[in-house]
Design an enzyme around this catalytic site. Structure first.
Site, PDB file in Angstrom:
ATOM      1  N   ASP A 105     -88.062  28.680 -70.654  1.00  0.00           N
ATOM      2  CA  ASP A 105     -89.313  28.289 -71.307  1.00  0.00           C
ATOM      3  C   ASP A 105     -90.047  29.527 -71.821  1.00  0.00           C
ATOM      4  O   ASP A 105     -90.449  30.382 -71.033  1.00  0.00           O
ATOM      5  CB  ASP A 105     -90.168  27.555 -70.265  1.00  0.00           C
ATOM      6  N   MET A 121     -89.179  31.396 -66.548  1.00  0.00           N
ATOM      7  CA  MET A 121     -90.128  31.724 -67.626  1.00  0.00           C
ATOM      8  C   MET A 121     -89.607  32.937 -68.399  1.00  0.00           C
ATOM      9  O   MET A 121     -89.333  33.982 -67.816  1.00  0.00           O
ATOM     10  CB  MET A 121     -91.515  32.062 -67.052  1.00  0.00           C
ATOM     11  N   HIS A 150     -91.821  18.107 -72.964  1.00  0.00           N
ATOM     12  CA  HIS A 150     -92.370  19.105 -72.033  1.00  0.00           C
ATOM     13  C   HIS A 150     -93.894  19.135 -72.167  1.00  0.00           C
ATOM     14  O   HIS A 150     -94.437  19.245 -73.272  1.00  0.00           O
ATOM     15  CB  HIS A 150     -91.759  20.471 -72.384  1.00  0.00           C
ATOM     16  N   ASP A 185     -97.227  21.035 -70.896  1.00  0.00           N
ATOM     17  CA  ASP A 185     -97.702  22.286 -70.295  1.00  0.00           C
ATOM     18  C   ASP A 185     -99.163  22.158 -69.874  1.00  0.00           C
ATOM     19  O   ASP A 185    -100.055  22.120 -70.726  1.00  0.00           O
ATOM     20  CB  ASP A 185     -97.587  23.423 -71.324  1.00  0.00           C
ATOM     21  N   HIS A 226     -95.001  20.644 -66.556  1.00  0.00           N
ATOM     22  CA  HIS A 226     -94.978  22.031 -66.065  1.00  0.00           C
ATOM     23  C   HIS A 226     -96.411  22.406 -65.686  1.00  0.00           C
ATOM     24  O   HIS A 226     -97.262  22.588 -66.553  1.00  0.00           O
ATOM     25  CB  HIS A 226     -94.430  22.909 -67.202  1.00  0.00           C
ATOM     26  N   MET A 278    -102.343  23.868 -68.060  1.00  0.00           N
ATOM     27  CA  MET A 278    -102.884  25.188 -67.691  1.00  0.00           C
ATOM     28  C   MET A 278    -104.336  25.043 -67.255  1.00  0.00           C
ATOM     29  O   MET A 278    -105.099  24.310 -67.901  1.00  0.00           O
ATOM     30  CB  MET A 278    -102.839  26.122 -68.900  1.00  0.00           C
ATOM     31  N   SER A 300     -92.105  21.313 -76.346  1.00  0.00           N
ATOM     32  CA  SER A 300     -93.397  21.382 -75.659  1.00  0.00           C
ATOM     33  C   SER A 300     -94.513  20.915 -76.582  1.00  0.00           C
ATOM     34  O   SER A 300     -94.731  21.501 -77.658  1.00  0.00           O
ATOM     35  CB  SER A 300     -93.695  22.815 -75.232  1.00  0.00           C
ATOM     36  N   MET A 312     -98.993  24.856 -64.617  1.00  0.00           N
ATOM     37  CA  MET A 312     -99.390  26.264 -64.494  1.00  0.00           C
ATOM     38  C   MET A 312    -100.797  26.277 -63.926  1.00  0.00           C
ATOM     39  O   MET A 312    -101.775  26.608 -64.615  1.00  0.00           O
ATOM     40  CB  MET A 312     -99.306  26.941 -65.874  1.00  0.00           C
TER      41      MET A 312
HETATM   42  C1  DX5 Z   1     -95.898  29.003 -71.913  1.00  0.00           C
HETATM   43  C2  DX5 Z   1     -95.544  27.525 -71.829  1.00  0.00           C
HETATM   44  C3  DX5 Z   1     -94.448  27.180 -72.761  1.00  0.00           C
HETATM   45  C4  DX5 Z   1     -94.795  27.270 -74.167  1.00  0.00           C
HETATM   46  C5  DX5 Z   1     -93.540  27.479 -74.971  1.00  0.00           C
HETATM   47  O1  DX5 Z   1     -97.009  29.262 -71.156  1.00  0.00           O
HETATM   48  O2  DX5 Z   1     -95.117  27.181 -70.559  1.00  0.00           O
HETATM   49  O3  DX5 Z   1     -93.906  25.906 -72.495  1.00  0.00           O
HETATM   50  O4  DX5 Z   1     -95.474  26.151 -74.616  1.00  0.00           O
HETATM   51  O5  DX5 Z   1     -93.964  27.734 -76.215  1.00  0.00           O
HETATM   52  P1  DX5 Z   1     -93.173  28.633 -77.244  1.00  0.00           P
HETATM   53  O6  DX5 Z   1     -91.865  27.936 -77.456  1.00  0.00           O
HETATM   54  O7  DX5 Z   1     -94.066  28.610 -78.428  1.00  0.00           O
HETATM   55  O8  DX5 Z   1     -93.000  29.979 -76.625  1.00  0.00           O
HETATM   56 ZN    ZN Z   2     -93.794  25.148 -70.072  1.00  0.00          ZN
END
Ligand code: DX5
Ligand code: ZN
Length: 221
Positions: free
Chosen positions: A174, A136, A32, A34, A65, A36, A7, A67
């Protein structure tokens, strides 16, 4: 063989090109991404401009991904930003079946993520339409959180559903994934491991990726 999806949430954004090029040279399979929005989760990460930079330098598929609330508004935008796969949250999609169809019509791999409190059985009536389920293993919103142990049970449940209804399903995990739990996650049925801080906080990220890719070696050592 399971896949590794580092990620870039944990990458150095001042050196994103360098970090993506490191991933290109590594045993990572996907990258990956992320996203948000500060609404679905209590944190804002990045959006299209950063995804586009990742796409510009990446030689591996972007695994996006989302969120975010109401992700339907942005599916085409992330396709255009370079997404090979788009995963939306079960909890953010009142018309999940339609959302999945749209992702597929865009030509992307369609995924659904489950928060830690959402039972795997909620996917019973949609599982055959999915290409990926993301379990998750932390509450989404931040990198570097502690892995939730109940995840193993959920992965096993997802694996069972997949065997019954969708044998080619990707089962992705994840949050808090590292060298201490990779082997056990794969054994439970995960076939895509996402790792952020375990990879990027290391002085030798490529070797961490390699050890996540070959966790049996970790068990032997
Ligand atoms: C969490 C994200 C993850 C995160 C994983 O909200 O969706 O993808 O970046 O990070 P680590 O491996 O540091 O938990
Ligand atoms: Zn993620």
């Amino acid at each position: 063989m399971h896949l590794i999806a580092p990620s870039i949430l944990a990458a150095d954004f001042g050196n994103l090109q360098r970090d993506i090029e490191m991933l290109n040279q590594s045993e990572a399979d996907w990258i990956h991404v992320d996203v948000m929005d500060g609404l679905f989760v209590p944190n804002i990460s990045f959006g299209f401009p950063v995804a586009k930079v990742a796409y510009k330098y990446a030689k591996k598929p972007l695994d996006v991904h989302l969120m975010i609330v109401d992700p339907d508004r942005y599916l085409k935008g992330f396709k255009d930003a370079g997404a090979a796969g788009i995963t939306v949250h079960f909890e953010a999609c009142p018309n999940l079946h339609r959302t999945i169809q749209v992702i597929k019509e865009l030509g992307c791999r369609a995924g659904v993520a489950l928060n830690p409190h959402t039972p795997v059985t909620m996917l019973q009536d949609i599982i055959a339409d999915l290409e990926l389920v993301l379990i998750m293993s932390v509450n989404p919103g931040f990198g570097g959180q502690h892995f939730i142990e109940h995840t193993y049970t959920k992965i096993k449940e997802a694996k069972k559903l997949s065997e019954q209804h969708n044998p080619g399903l990707y089962i992705e995990v994840d949050g808090g994934v590292d060298q201490s739990n990779a082997a056990k996650l794969v054994k439970a049925g995960a076939n895509v491991l996402v790792a952020g801080s375990a990879v990027f906080s290391s002085g030798d990220p490529a070797s961490v990726i390699s050890s996540l890719k070959h966790p049996e070696k970790l068990l032997q050592s």
